[in-house]
Design an enzyme around this catalytic site. Sequence first.
Site, short mmCIF file in Angstrom:
data_model
loop_
_atom_site.label_atom_id
_atom_site.label_comp_id
_atom_site.label_asym_id
_atom_site.label_seq_id
_atom_site.Cartn_x
_atom_site.Cartn_y
_atom_site.Cartn_z
N SER A 53 1.62 -1.73 -7.33
CA SER A 53 1.26 -2.93 -8.12
C SER A 53 0.16 -3.73 -7.42
CB SER A 53 2.50 -3.79 -8.42
OG SER A 53 3.37 -3.92 -7.33
N GLY B 121 2.43 4.25 1.57
CA GLY B 121 2.83 4.47 2.97
C GLY B 121 3.33 3.22 3.68
N LEU C 222 0.82 -1.22 0.00
CA LEU C 222 0.00 0.00 0.00
C LEU C 222 0.86 1.27 0.00
CD1 LEU C 222 -2.58 -1.04 2.75
CD2 LEU C 222 -3.09 -0.74 0.30
N1 LIG Z 1 -5.26 6.99 -6.66
C1 LIG Z 1 -4.06 6.69 -6.20
N2 LIG Z 1 -3.82 5.49 -5.62
C2 LIG Z 1 -2.60 5.19 -5.16
N3 LIG Z 1 -1.51 6.03 -5.23
C3 LIG Z 1 -1.71 7.24 -5.80
C4 LIG Z 1 -2.97 7.62 -6.28
N4 LIG Z 1 -2.87 8.87 -6.79
C5 LIG Z 1 -1.61 9.27 -6.60
N5 LIG Z 1 -0.88 8.29 -6.02
C6 LIG Z 1 0.57 8.39 -5.80
O1 LIG Z 1 1.15 7.51 -6.75
C7 LIG Z 1 2.01 6.58 -6.13
C8 LIG Z 1 1.73 5.17 -6.60
O2 LIG Z 1 2.17 4.99 -7.91
P1 LIG Z 1 2.45 3.52 -8.44
O3 LIG Z 1 2.97 3.67 -9.81
O4 LIG Z 1 3.31 2.82 -7.47
O5 LIG Z 1 0.99 2.87 -8.44
S1 LIG Z 1 0.44 1.59 -9.24
O6 LIG Z 1 1.44 0.52 -9.06
O7 LIG Z 1 0.26 1.96 -10.63
O8 LIG Z 1 -0.85 1.27 -8.59
C9 LIG Z 1 1.76 6.67 -4.64
O9 LIG Z 1 3.05 6.58 -4.07
P2 LIG Z 1 3.42 5.63 -2.85
O10 LIG Z 1 2.86 6.32 -1.66
O11 LIG Z 1 4.91 5.62 -2.86
O12 LIG Z 1 2.85 4.27 -3.04
C10 LIG Z 1 1.09 8.02 -4.44
O13 LIG Z 1 2.07 8.98 -4.12
N1 LIG Z 2 10.38 0.56 8.55
C1 LIG Z 2 9.72 1.68 8.83
N2 LIG Z 2 9.32 1.96 10.09
C2 LIG Z 2 8.65 3.08 10.37
N3 LIG Z 2 8.33 4.02 9.46
C3 LIG Z 2 8.70 3.81 8.19
C4 LIG Z 2 9.40 2.63 7.81
N4 LIG Z 2 9.63 2.68 6.47
C5 LIG Z 2 9.09 3.84 6.05
N5 LIG Z 2 8.54 4.51 7.06
C6 LIG Z 2 7.85 5.82 6.98
O1 LIG Z 2 6.59 5.60 6.37
C7 LIG Z 2 6.28 6.66 5.49
C8 LIG Z 2 6.01 6.09 4.11
O2 LIG Z 2 7.20 5.52 3.60
P1 LIG Z 2 7.46 5.38 2.06
O3 LIG Z 2 8.75 4.69 1.88
O4 LIG Z 2 7.30 6.69 1.36
O5 LIG Z 2 6.26 4.41 1.65
P2 LIG Z 2 5.67 4.06 0.20
O6 LIG Z 2 6.77 4.22 -0.78
O7 LIG Z 2 5.20 2.65 0.32
O8 LIG Z 2 4.55 5.03 0.02
C9 LIG Z 2 7.45 7.63 5.54
O9 LIG Z 2 7.13 8.66 6.45
C10 LIG Z 2 8.58 6.79 6.08
O10 LIG Z 2 9.51 7.54 6.81
#
Ligand SMILES: Nc1ncnc2c1ncn2[C@@H]1O[C@H](COP(=O)(O)OS(=O)(=O)O)[C@@H](OP(=O)(O)O)[C@H]1O
Ligand SMILES: Nc1ncnc2c1ncn2[C@@H]1O[C@H](COP(=O)(O)OP(=O)(O)O)[C@@H](O)[C@H]1O
Length: 260
Positions: free
Chosen positions: A164, A93, A91
């Site tokens: 993904s 985050g 997910l």
């Molecule tokens: N609708 C929606 N749902 C999920 N995420 C969203 C959306 N819109 C924007 N974002 C931002 O795009 C990042 C995810 O992109 P991805 O290429 O990893 O997504 S996917 O694999 O195509 O589902 C995701 O980053 P991560 O938080 O690193 O996962 C978000 O920053």
């Molecule tokens: N192992 C961990 N323990 C605690 N917090 C984490 C950990 N890994 C990432 N975080 C925190 O979680 C948040 C999301 O991390 P991020 O790497 O951007 O996630 P994603 O790429 O899946 O969206 C950031 O604030 C990051 O500092």
Amino acid sequence: MGICGGETRSNLLEPIKAMDASKTTSDINGGCNAIDDLLTTDCDGFPGKSTPKMSTVGNSTNILWHKCSVEKSDRQELLKQKGCVIWITGLSGSGKSTLACALSRGLHARGKLTYILDGDNVRHGLNSDLSFKAEDRAENIRRIGEVAKLFADAGVICIASLISPYGKDRDACRALLPEGDFVEVFMDVPLQVCEARDSKGLYKLARAGKIKGFTGVDDPYEPPLNSEIVLQQREERCDSPTHLAEVVISYLEKKGYLEA
Ligand SMILES: Nc1ncnc2c1ncn2[C@@H]1O[C@H](COP(=O)(O)OS(=O)(=O)O)[C@@H](OP(=O)(O)O)[C@H]1O
Ligand SMILES: Nc1ncnc2c1ncn2[C@@H]1O[C@H](COP(=O)(O)OP(=O)(O)O)[C@@H](O)[C@H]1O
């Protein structure tokens, strides 16, 4: 395509000979022994006299696969590692990008060449034409899978970190690679934990209805069932990213990916 003006056959052979003294010319050219052979087969550096068999792949008609005598094994030998794909799914985050970076740092410190394909980053360029509707996510995953495959073929340890969300698309990327070379890492972090982190404020916007189709809120995430590595984080603060990266590095070491 013919031999370029001014270049002789022997000129063209020199770099091939110089490349690896331990290999015979026959080895290097995939079993072609004489220059005449080279001219009548598809060995690299020379055009074949016979008409090659053309292929059709998808909408690409009349295409030909060009083979080169410098192969994946040669590149791996050079890099002292094996090319592979570490596919981090989870997910928003869940810590995908943080793990990708910690992993890249850890491997770099061991002298290993890595490259990160982060969904967010690739969407800034190659995939900027794609939205978050299901078919665009599928295309995003497909393209990143294909690019990751090229990096692995280059001998690089490619770290793909993207949500993904669909099992079918992840499995299709797995199927692009030789057995074992696709290592799926599932960031098994509950939605509540990801939402509590909300480092980009996107969950808040999604809950307020300002982002539609946000993964985990009003769009699906299919948890993988057979990942090579599952990193469970049940609370907001648990294992450090460095520790999580070490789990992945130990796996790669055990499977022989950190040597040629
Ligand atoms: N609708 C929606 N749902 C999920 N995420 C969203 C959306 N819109 C924007 N974002 C931002 O795009 C990042 C995810 O992109 P991805 O290429 O990893 O997504 S996917 O694999 O195509 O589902 C995701 O980053 P991560 O938080 O690193 O996962 C978000 O920053
Ligand atoms: N192992 C961990 N323990 C605690 N917090 C984490 C950990 N890994 C990432 N975080 C925190 O979680 C948040 C999301 O991390 P991020 O790497 O951007 O996630 P994603 O790429 O899946 O969206 C950031 O604030 C990051 O500092």
